[in-house]
Design an enzyme around this catalytic site. Structure first.
Site, PDB file in Angstrom:
ATOM      1  CD  GLU A  12       1.348   5.092  -3.259  1.00 10.85           C
ATOM      2  OE1 GLU A  12       2.180   5.124  -2.214  1.00 10.85           O
ATOM      3  OE2 GLU A  12       0.794   4.256  -4.067  1.00 10.85           O
ATOM      4  CD  GLU A  31      -5.389   1.041   1.708  1.00  7.96           C
ATOM      5  OE1 GLU A  31      -5.787   0.110   1.057  1.00  7.96           O
ATOM      6  OE2 GLU A  31      -4.351   1.983   1.387  1.00  7.96           O
ATOM      7  CE  LYS A  39      -2.009  -0.435   1.816  1.00  7.35           C
ATOM      8  NZ  LYS A  39      -0.944   0.684   1.386  1.00  7.35           N
ATOM      9  CD  GLU A  61       3.121   0.255   4.486  1.00  4.13           C
ATOM     10  OE1 GLU A  61       2.243  -0.054   3.510  1.00  4.13           O
ATOM     11  OE2 GLU A  61       4.366   0.874   4.301  1.00  4.13           O
TER      12      GLU A  61
END
Length: 459
Positions: A262, A316, A319, A325
């Site tokens: 990542e 996302e 999250k 995030e």
């Protein structure tokens, strides 16, 4: 004859761009309620230079959708799966039978990650179960005649290092070393990569000086000298990856390959977060991709690009945590680009199809004169940073790719000179467009040679 040369050159360029990008992957997280169907995602991925996808689980719909695309797939056994996989070989065999065998080889599963950042849980039972779980999964793959074809690894946070600056001093935390020794021995024996999550974004958040931002974004900067070996680093990514390499070497596992599981940069965040923006995200991911494509490697691992999985394919939206995030996505749920990081096959075509190897020569203003070239005595590391930066800014770097008119001599200095000049010529021809952290200068001497024509001069 000239037409044949152009055609062959175009084939070489096409081959270069299509065959050498297996090191670019993306993370496909699913903590969201608005994602497009897997079939649409598979088509999206095929329109990009992304050749690998990392899943955090083993969603059969996604694995099926990626069948016959040639895209490598990393699937994951979750931390919750680890105890059963560790305690019962039959559980591992069942996991492989359910999540690999029905899809392979049409779906190109290349790696199973057992657990995600398990050492960071500081749960001694779970940490002690990690290696047996990996061994049981490996044995199940061997029994299915997939040993060596599908690798087994686990993913770590950069926090497993107790020391990372300077890179040559990289060390794993003593408290994690006993567990890591067993894991690394397993990975050495089975040829699987050590997967790590380096994020210059988080390093910048704790050190938000302007020079740290340029260092983090692969932008021209003064660089940082490693006091241990005198090597000058011009970007944070290389420094972090080399710190991991040093830590592996210190434990006697320098030959275990590193994989970046990542890395990324958010394009938005809360008002009190330092660093998130469209500009910074585009700079980080775009310059990282250009750096990987250059194949220069890192100072301690030169000449090849580490497999790197960008975070993330989509936002996302479910999250938790700060707004950043939920703002790492390279693409939106409607499949449009959040910003152009240079991943689409159309945006990375070396040059125009009508005349594929001819540099796009900007028309200079009547009063313009001069060419931008590197100053004498500049290191390859600094020139590489300038080359990566220039080629990430939308200029046509096709002529310095294999088969291009300016590929030879195949040196960093020669390629950087061409790219720096083209950036200067297309950015307004102001003196500050030929600065590159004081490594370049404008000259009245035309640097063109043979068929390699440098735009510029005067008319």
């Amino acid at each position: 004859m000239a037409t044949l040369f152009l055609f062959l050159s175009f084939l070489l360029l096409s081959f270069h761009f299509s065959s050498s990008e297996s090191f670019i992957g993306v993370n496909y997280g699913q903590v969201a309620d608005n994602l497009p169907p897997p079939s649409a995602t598979a088509k999206l991925l095929q329109s990009t230079s992304i050749e690998k996808v990392r899943l955090y689980g083993a969603d059969p719909a996604i694995i099926k959708a990626l069948a016959n695309t040639g895209i490598g797939i990393v699937i994951g056994a979750t931390n919750g799966d680890v105890p059963a996989l560790a305690s019962d070989p039959n559980s591992a065999a069942q996991w492989v039978n359910s999540n690999v065998l029905p899809f392979y080889p049409a779906s190109k599963i290349i790696l199973i990650t057992v657990g995600n950042e398990v050492l960071m849980t500081n749960d001694p039972n779970l940490i002690n179960q990690l290696l047996p779980a990996m061994q049981n999964v490996q044995n199940a793959l061997n029994a299915a005649s997939l040993g060596g074809k599908v690798k087994v690894s686990t993913v770590h946070s950069m926090a497993v290092l107790s020391q990372s600056d300077p890179p040559s001093s990289g060390l794993f935390s003593p408290s994690y070393q006993p567990a890591l020794k067993g894991l690394l021995q397993f990975q050495k024996e089975n040829g699987s990569p050590f997967a790590i999550n380096p994020y210059p974004f988080f390093a910048y958040q704790s050190d938000s000086r302007p020079e740290t931002l340029a260092f983090s974004l692969f932008q021209p900067n003064a660089g940082r000298v490693d006091s241990g070996n005198g090597i000058k680093y011009t970007n944070m990514f290389d420094a972090q990856v080399d710190a991991v390499h040093s830590a592996l070497s210190a434990m006697g596992f320098k030959d275990v390959e590193i994989m970046v599981a990542e890395t990324g940069w958010p394009y938005a965040g809360d008002s009190n977060e330092v660093g998130p923006s469209i500009e910074n995200a585009k700079a980080y991911n775009g310059n990282l991709i250009a750096h990987l494509r250059s194949m220069v490697g890192t100072p301690l691992m030169p000449g090849k690009s580490v497999d790197t999985y960008l975070f993330a394919l989509y936002d996302e939206d479910l999250k938790s945590g700060p707004a950043s995030e939920r703002a790492f996505g390279l693409f939106r749920p409607d499949l449009s680009m959040t910003y152009d990081a240079g991943l689409s096959k159309s945006s990375q075509t070396p040059s125009t199809p009508q005349n594929p190897v001819t540099p796009v020569t900007p028309q200079p203003k009547p009063t313009a004169s001069g060419w931008c070239v590197p100053k004498a005595g500049i290191s390859d590391a600094q020139l590489q940073a300038s080359l990566d930066y220039a080629c990430s800014q939308g200029i046509d770097c096709g002529p310095i790719q294999p088969g291009g008119a300016c590929f030879e001599p195949n040196t960093v200095a020669s390629h950087a000179a061409y790219a720096m000049n083209l950036y200067y010529q297309t950015s307004g021809k102001n003196l500050w467009n030929c600065d590159f952290s004081q490594t370049a200068t404008v000259t009245s001497q035309n640097p063109s040679y043979n068929n390699c024509i440098y735009p510029g001069g005067s008319t």
